[in-house]
Enzyme design. Sequence first.
Site, PDB file in Angstrom:
ATOM      1  N   ASN A 146     -22.000  -2.233 -27.052  1.00 65.03           N
ATOM      2  CA  ASN A 146     -22.644  -1.726 -25.747  1.00 65.03           C
ATOM      3  C   ASN A 146     -22.846  -2.924 -24.656  1.00 65.03           C
ATOM      4  O   ASN A 146     -23.448  -3.902 -24.846  1.00 65.03           O
ATOM      5  CB  ASN A 146     -24.017  -1.122 -26.180  1.00 65.03           C
ATOM      6  CG  ASN A 146     -24.594  -0.112 -25.004  1.00 65.03           C
ATOM      7  OD1 ASN A 146     -24.214   0.892 -24.922  1.00 65.03           O
ATOM      8  ND2 ASN A 146     -25.431  -0.664 -24.167  1.00 65.03           N
ATOM      9  N   GLU A 210     -18.412  -0.014 -23.296  1.00 65.43           N
ATOM     10  CA  GLU A 210     -17.896  -0.371 -21.780  1.00 65.43           C
ATOM     11  C   GLU A 210     -17.112  -1.463 -21.417  1.00 65.43           C
ATOM     12  O   GLU A 210     -16.517  -1.182 -20.433  1.00 65.43           O
ATOM     13  CB  GLU A 210     -19.367  -0.966 -21.060  1.00 65.43           C
ATOM     14  CG  GLU A 210     -20.170   0.548 -21.017  1.00 65.43           C
ATOM     15  CD  GLU A 210     -21.281   0.651 -22.213  1.00 65.43           C
ATOM     16  OE1 GLU A 210     -20.979   0.193 -23.053  1.00 65.43           O
ATOM     17  OE2 GLU A 210     -22.069   1.768 -22.274  1.00 65.43           O
ATOM     18  N   ASP A 259     -37.751  -1.924  -7.535  1.00 63.08           N
ATOM     19  CA  ASP A 259     -36.368  -1.290  -8.184  1.00 63.08           C
ATOM     20  C   ASP A 259     -35.688  -0.754  -7.140  1.00 63.08           C
ATOM     21  O   ASP A 259     -35.721  -0.656  -6.058  1.00 63.08           O
ATOM     22  CB  ASP A 259     -36.963  -0.104  -9.106  1.00 63.08           C
ATOM     23  CG  ASP A 259     -36.072   0.031 -10.359  1.00 63.08           C
ATOM     24  OD1 ASP A 259     -34.847  -0.751 -10.346  1.00 63.08           O
ATOM     25  OD2 ASP A 259     -36.286   0.701 -11.218  1.00 63.08           O
TER      26      ASP A 259
HETATM   27 MN    MN Z   1     -23.422   2.516 -23.622  1.00 67.41          MN
END
Ligand code: MN
Length: 442
Positions: A146, A210, A259
Site C-alpha cells: 500500500n 498504488e 491541513d
Molecule cells: Mn491503498
Amino acid sequence: MRDDLRAFVRRLEENEILLRVKREVSPRFELPGVMRHAEKAGKAVLFENVSGSRFPVVNNILGTRKMLALAFDCKEEECTKRFEERWLKRISPVVVSEAPVKEVVKKGDDVDVSELPLVTHCEGDAGPYITAGVVVTKDPDTGIRNVSINRMQYKGKDKLGIRMMPPQHLGLIQEKAEQKGRPLEVAVAIGNHPFELLAATTSIPFGEDEFELAGALREEPLELVKCETVDLEVPANAEIVIEGEVLPNVREAEGPFGDFMQFYVPVMENHVFKVKAITHREDAIYQTIQASSFEDVQLLALSREAKVYHALMDAQINVKAVSLVPTVLACAISIEKRYEGEPKNAAAAAFGVYSWLKMCVVVDHDVNVFDVNDVWWAIASRANLGKGVTLIDNSLGFPRDPHKVHTTKMMIDATIPLGEWAEYRRKRVPGADEIRLDDYLK
Ligand code: MN
C-alpha cells in the site's frame, strides 16, 4: 526512460517555470512565505540554501495545470482525460539492484532525521513536518503493498509522529499488525516524480498496489529497490528514503497541523514511527508540499476529476472538461448540452461517484472550467437561478464535519437555453490567443 523528480525539475526549468532561490532561507515560516509569492506567480521553486541543512528543497512542482500537463506531455485541458485513459492499465513495478537512492546509507546511531531540511509551515503547527513523504507498507495478511501520503511530525533524530487512521488503507494495515502485536514496517520515499505522488493520492480499492497505478501513469514499470532494514521496496530514483517501523499500541500527541482545508487539525493521539535507516542520493533534493496549496489540491483533484469525467462519459454526456480546483469540494463541468435538463443529470452523476463533492456547476463548452473567474461569469451571465439551482439535503459529504455543514449539496445549471446561442454569443478578439506579449515589447 527513468523519469524522476530531478528530470521533472529540469523540465520545469527548461520551460521557464522554475525559480532558483540562492539566498539562505529559514525552513521555519520563511520558506513557505516565499512560496506563497512563487505560487501566485505560477512558479516552482528550488531553494538552494536552506538554514541548518546541506540539502536543497523543491516545492510547488505541480503548482499550475501547465506543470501537470508537462508531466503527462499533453495540453493543459487534456490532463484529466490522460489520467482517465491510463489509470486502469496497471503495470507491475520491477525490482532493480542498483539505485541512486542508495548512494548514502545511514543506519543505527548515524540516523538523524534533523539533517533533512524539514519545513515548519504555519504558525499553529506543532513543529516541522514531512508533507511529501510517499509511505510504503505491506498488508501483514496478504503481503500486498500500500502506498499513500501521510503527514509526519518531527519528534527527534530517529522518531516521527505519523497520522494513520482507518478507514484509510494505511490505518487498516497498521490495525492488522497491531492485532498480531507486531510493529508495522514502513518506508517513506521523499523526492518523487509527479506520477508517484498522484498514484499515492488516488483513492483505489483496498488490496490494489498504488505503484502499479504509478506504472500505469508512466506507461512503463516503476523501478523499485529493496530497503536496507525492512522487507519493503521503494522507488529506486527517489531522492531520500526513511526506513523504520510503527510501534504497536504506542500513541503520542501529534498536531496541530494546518491541513488541506486551511484549518488546523487538532492535537490527536497518533502513531509513532521509529526510524532505523536513512538512505539518499549524495546530492539529494528534499521535496515539500504545502497543505492547501494549489499543488496539494491538484494532487487530490486529478484522479477525482477523472472519476467524474468517466461517469459523465458512461452517461453519454458530451463532457468537455472537469475541474475540482481550487478546492476539491467544488466542481465545474463543461458540456455540449443536447437536452434541457441534461446539466442536472451531469451534476447528479458527479455527486454519485464522488461523495465529498458539495457544489457542482455545469457550464457550456465555451467556458474555461479551470478559470474560477470564467465559471463565476457563466453563473452571473447565463444561469437562471430560479430553475437552475437544486439543493440535495441529508446526503453524505466530506467526513470531517462536526457541525454538519457538508451534508447539503448544491447543483447549478449555468448553461444557456438550447437554441439561444446567437443571443448569448461571447465577444471575442480574433487571433488574441496566438499573440505573445513579449513580441510587442522588443
Ligand atoms: Mn491503498
